[in-house]
Each structure stands twice: as C-alpha cells, then as structure tokens.
Write a protein that holds these residues in place. Structure first.
Motif, PDB file in Angstrom:
ATOM      1  N   GLY B 115     -19.569 -36.033  48.736  1.00  0.00           N
ATOM      2  CA  GLY B 115     -19.174 -36.589  47.440  1.00  0.00           C
ATOM      3  C   GLY B 115     -20.215 -37.510  46.833  1.00  0.00           C
ATOM      4  O   GLY B 115     -21.366 -37.560  47.254  1.00  0.00           O
ATOM      5  N   HIS B 116     -19.764 -38.251  45.838  1.00  0.00           N
ATOM      6  CA  HIS B 116     -20.648 -39.104  45.058  1.00  0.00           C
ATOM      7  C   HIS B 116     -20.799 -40.470  45.735  1.00  0.00           C
ATOM      8  O   HIS B 116     -19.841 -41.017  46.261  1.00  0.00           O
ATOM      9  N   PRO B 118     -21.448 -44.339  45.041  1.00  0.00           N
ATOM     10  CA  PRO B 118     -21.562 -45.331  43.974  1.00  0.00           C
ATOM     11  C   PRO B 118     -22.791 -46.213  44.188  1.00  0.00           C
ATOM     12  O   PRO B 118     -23.255 -46.376  45.312  1.00  0.00           O
ATOM     13  N   HIS B 153     -20.186 -41.019  53.408  1.00  0.00           N
ATOM     14  CA  HIS B 153     -19.464 -41.025  52.136  1.00  0.00           C
ATOM     15  C   HIS B 153     -19.107 -42.462  51.774  1.00  0.00           C
ATOM     16  O   HIS B 153     -19.159 -43.354  52.629  1.00  0.00           O
ATOM     17  N   HIS B 155     -16.738 -45.025  48.704  1.00  0.00           N
ATOM     18  CA  HIS B 155     -15.868 -45.104  47.536  1.00  0.00           C
ATOM     19  C   HIS B 155     -15.758 -46.557  47.084  1.00  0.00           C
ATOM     20  O   HIS B 155     -15.974 -47.481  47.874  1.00  0.00           O
ATOM     21  N   THR B 156     -15.431 -46.735  45.810  1.00  0.00           N
ATOM     22  CA  THR B 156     -15.291 -48.085  45.265  1.00  0.00           C
ATOM     23  C   THR B 156     -13.867 -48.558  45.475  1.00  0.00           C
ATOM     24  O   THR B 156     -12.907 -47.813  45.247  1.00  0.00           O
ATOM     25  N   ARG B 157     -13.738 -49.795  45.964  1.00  0.00           N
ATOM     26  CA  ARG B 157     -12.417 -50.398  46.103  1.00  0.00           C
ATOM     27  C   ARG B 157     -12.517 -51.820  45.556  1.00  0.00           C
ATOM     28  O   ARG B 157     -13.142 -52.675  46.180  1.00  0.00           O
ATOM     29  N   VAL B 161     -17.912 -51.681  47.367  1.00  0.00           N
ATOM     30  CA  VAL B 161     -18.091 -50.271  47.709  1.00  0.00           C
ATOM     31  C   VAL B 161     -17.959 -50.173  49.231  1.00  0.00           C
ATOM     32  O   VAL B 161     -18.623 -50.912  49.958  1.00  0.00           O
ATOM     33  N   SER B 230     -18.772 -52.805  53.830  1.00  0.00           N
ATOM     34  CA  SER B 230     -18.569 -53.002  52.398  1.00  0.00           C
ATOM     35  C   SER B 230     -19.769 -53.732  51.794  1.00  0.00           C
ATOM     36  O   SER B 230     -20.379 -54.592  52.432  1.00  0.00           O
TER      37      SER B 230
END
Lengths: 141, 236
Positions: B115-116, B118, B153, B155-157, B161, B230
């Motif tokens: 996936g992408h 960030p 991988h 993801h933003t939370r 990130v 993170s």
C-alpha cells in the motif's frame, strides 16, 4: 625556498609514556623519519616558536588531551604565529568526542587521527601518514 | 528541579566523554603491549601455543570492549533530533533496500511495500538508520527454514504515522520483546552465534523516541517479528 627532505622530522607531543612507546613502535619500520618527543604543550610551543634554539619539525603529531597547556591551546598559539602556522599539526588522539573533532578542525589541524587500538592498524596509519607527508614540500625551517 | 536536571545532563555528557576518551586509553595499552609482547617474545621457548592463545584471548577481550565503548558512544549521541523535515518514507525505504540489495540477493530474501506510505516529519539521516537497522536485523535473524520475506506498511492514525515492518524470521519470544530494545540486550535465539552486541534495536528505540514516537515488537502474521513504531505525521 623549498627543498626535498631526506628525513621527515616529526615532533610527537604526548604526555603518556606508554602511548609514546606504542606510537614509536608503530613508526619503527618507517625509514627516513625522525621522531622527537615532548611531554607538554609548553615544550611543544618551544619547538614551534623556536624558543631556546629549538629547530622546527616538519610535522607535529599532537595529543589533544595534555595537562596544563592542552592541545587546543597549542594549536591556537601556533596558528597565531606567522611562521609556526605553516607547520602542519596533525591531531593524534583517543577522543572521538564530536566537540573535540570540531574544535580541532576549527583550529586548522592538518589532520585528525584517532589512535588505533590495534598495533597493526597503527602501523598502517603510520605508513599512510609518512607516505603522504614525505611527499610534501616544506618551508625552510 | 531544572538545576538538578541540568547537572544530570552535564554529568551524562561528561560520562560519555570519559567513555570515548579516558577508558579507551588503558584499553589501547592492554592491546598494544600484549601485541608487542607476542611480536617480540611470541617465539621464545617456554611460551607454547596455549600461552600464546591466552594472550590472544586477552587482546580479543579488550577489542570487544572497545566495540562496546563505541556502541555506548553511538547510543549516547542519538539523544536529540538534528533536523526535522518532511520525509518520504518510500524513498528512504528504497535507499535502505538498495543498500542491502547484495545481502538480500545472496540469501534469496524478498522485501516489498504494502500500500501507500504516508510522509512523516523527521530526520532523514536518523530514519534511514532506523530502517537500515531493522532490515539488518531481519537479515541477521532470518529463519534457516524459509527464504526471508520483509514487508513494510504504514497508516496514519491521528497526528501519528504507524509504521509496521514484518518479517518471517526466527521471531522474538513474547517474554523478551520488551527488553529487546534495551542497550546491549541480545535476545535472538542465535544470540551466541550471530554477530552484534545488542545495539541495533536500542538505537531504533532511541531514534523513534527522539521523534516523539513509540516502538515495540510483536509476533508477525508472516511467522517472525513485526516491529511497530510511530512517527509524527505531516499535516495538510
């Protein structure tokens, strides 16, 4: 006037006897190198500033951590003198502390070398050092 | 309070200096004179192979200690962020994989991104070191039973990130996952045979914490370890 050197005159500024023994040993197989040793910054300056009839070396190997006038002070004084400033001073030290490295270069060391822990590595370093400096032209002393 | 903290920091800096300089000197004397002894007297009668080996062991011990000192120094220097800019995790990751390409090819290892990724805020130099250490660990602690797979991988939370790096290596037992991030803690099942001194993950923790993040290890769905950490997210 410059001239080719047969023998490279090196001044080792080292307060620790054991380090001096190991440094001499590392340079032992180097021919055409003459090492004079002084133990303090004061004595080093005598050579660099030609006090008491001392003759200037071609190259100085300077331990930075000296009692009294320390290596940085020696550099500062030498670089402020119009003639002594021409003598290359290479820091040869135990310190990997970033501040010391920066300070050394700020004070125009001609090199900053870390004393290797291993004798063979020290000999390699001596080999490179002499190979490089022996091929230089120096001002008359 | 602040005075006490300032003094503590100054003490710590002084300790680091002592480690980098003062402790190195006696160590150099041990190694130097032991080696000089072997060179000059190593062939004397009375000093047999075992005697020589004893001295070589001393030299080896002192050299290991020097590496430990270097490690402490490297660790201590990671205290603060030298710069903080927008970092493209994907290009940082590609650099790390490119630099480890020959190692990965040699062992038939595979790394891919899911996936992408960030963008994050941080020090490109330190984040490169972070990813490099983690990939290095994945290579070092790979399983002998299957070809290495590494998967990244993120993801933003909220304002963070969360980055996950999974592998199918030998894994870290659950009860050791916390201390794996301690300085000089070697927890791998091959801790005895694998090179290294337990600096890698401690450095990673230090880097993540310098970015205001957290890092921990877990079991990976791939069968090995997943390291989750993170980093600050980029707004807008």
């Amino acid at each position: 006037m410059t001239q080719k050197r047969r023998v490279l005159e090196v001044l080792l500024v080292e307060d620790d006897d054991r380090d001096a023994v190991l440094t001499r040993r590392a340079f032992r197989k180097q021919q055409d190198v003459n090492i004079a040793r002084v133990e303090t910054g004061e004595e080093a300056l005598d050579y660099l500033l030609k006090v008491n009839g001392h003759i200037r070396p071609h190259l100085v190997l300077l331990d930075l951590n000296l009692p009294g006038i320390d290596g940085h002070a020696v550099l500062r004084r030498a670089k402020a003198d119009p003639e002594a400033r021409r003598i290359p001073i290479v820091a040869l030290t135990s310190s990997k502390a970033e501040d010391d490295v920066l300070k050394g270069w700020d004070l125009q060391v001609a090199g900053y070398l870390h004393k290797p822990i291993d004798l063979d590595a020290f000999r390699d370093l001596a080999d490179k050092l002499v190979g490089w400096w022996a091929s230089n032209e120096f001002p008359e002393r | 309070m602040e005075v006490a903290l300032a003094r503590k920091t100054a003490d710590l800096e002084r300790t680091t200096y002592i480690l980098s300089h003062d402790l190195r000197k006696p160590l150099r004397h041990i190694v130097g004179f032991a080696e000089a002894f072997l060179e000059d007297y190593g062939t004397l009668e009375g000093l047999d192979d075992q005697g020589r080996q004893y001295i070589e062991e001393m030299v080896g011990g002192a050299k290991r200690m020097e590496r430990l000192l270097d490690g402490i120094l490297q660790f201590a220097r990671l205290g603060e962020l030298d710069e903080s800019t927008i970092v493209n995790l994907y290009s940082g990751w590609k650099d790390v994989i490119d630099d480890n390409r020959s190692d990965l090819d040699e062992i038939g290892g595979h790394a891919h991104v899911r996936g992408h990724l960030p963008k994050v805020l941080g020090s490109p130099r330190l984040l490169y070191q972070l990813l490099g250490n983690l990939v290095g660990n994945a290579v070092k602690f790979r399983s002998k039973e299957r070809p290495l797979k590494i998967s990244l991988h993120a993801h933003t939370r909220g304002n963070k990130v969360v980055v996950c790096l999974e592998d199918n290596g030998v894994g870290i037992p659950a009860y050791l996952r916390k201390e794996a991030f301690d300085l000089f803690r070697r927890v791998g099942p091959q801790a005895q045979s694998t090179e290294g001194m337990g600096l890698g993950l401690a450095v990673c923790r230090r880097i993540v914490e310098a970015h205001g993040g957290k890092i921990h290890a877990d079991a990976s769905p791939l069968g090995g370890t997943v390291i989750k950490f993170s980093l600050p997210a980029v707004y807008g």
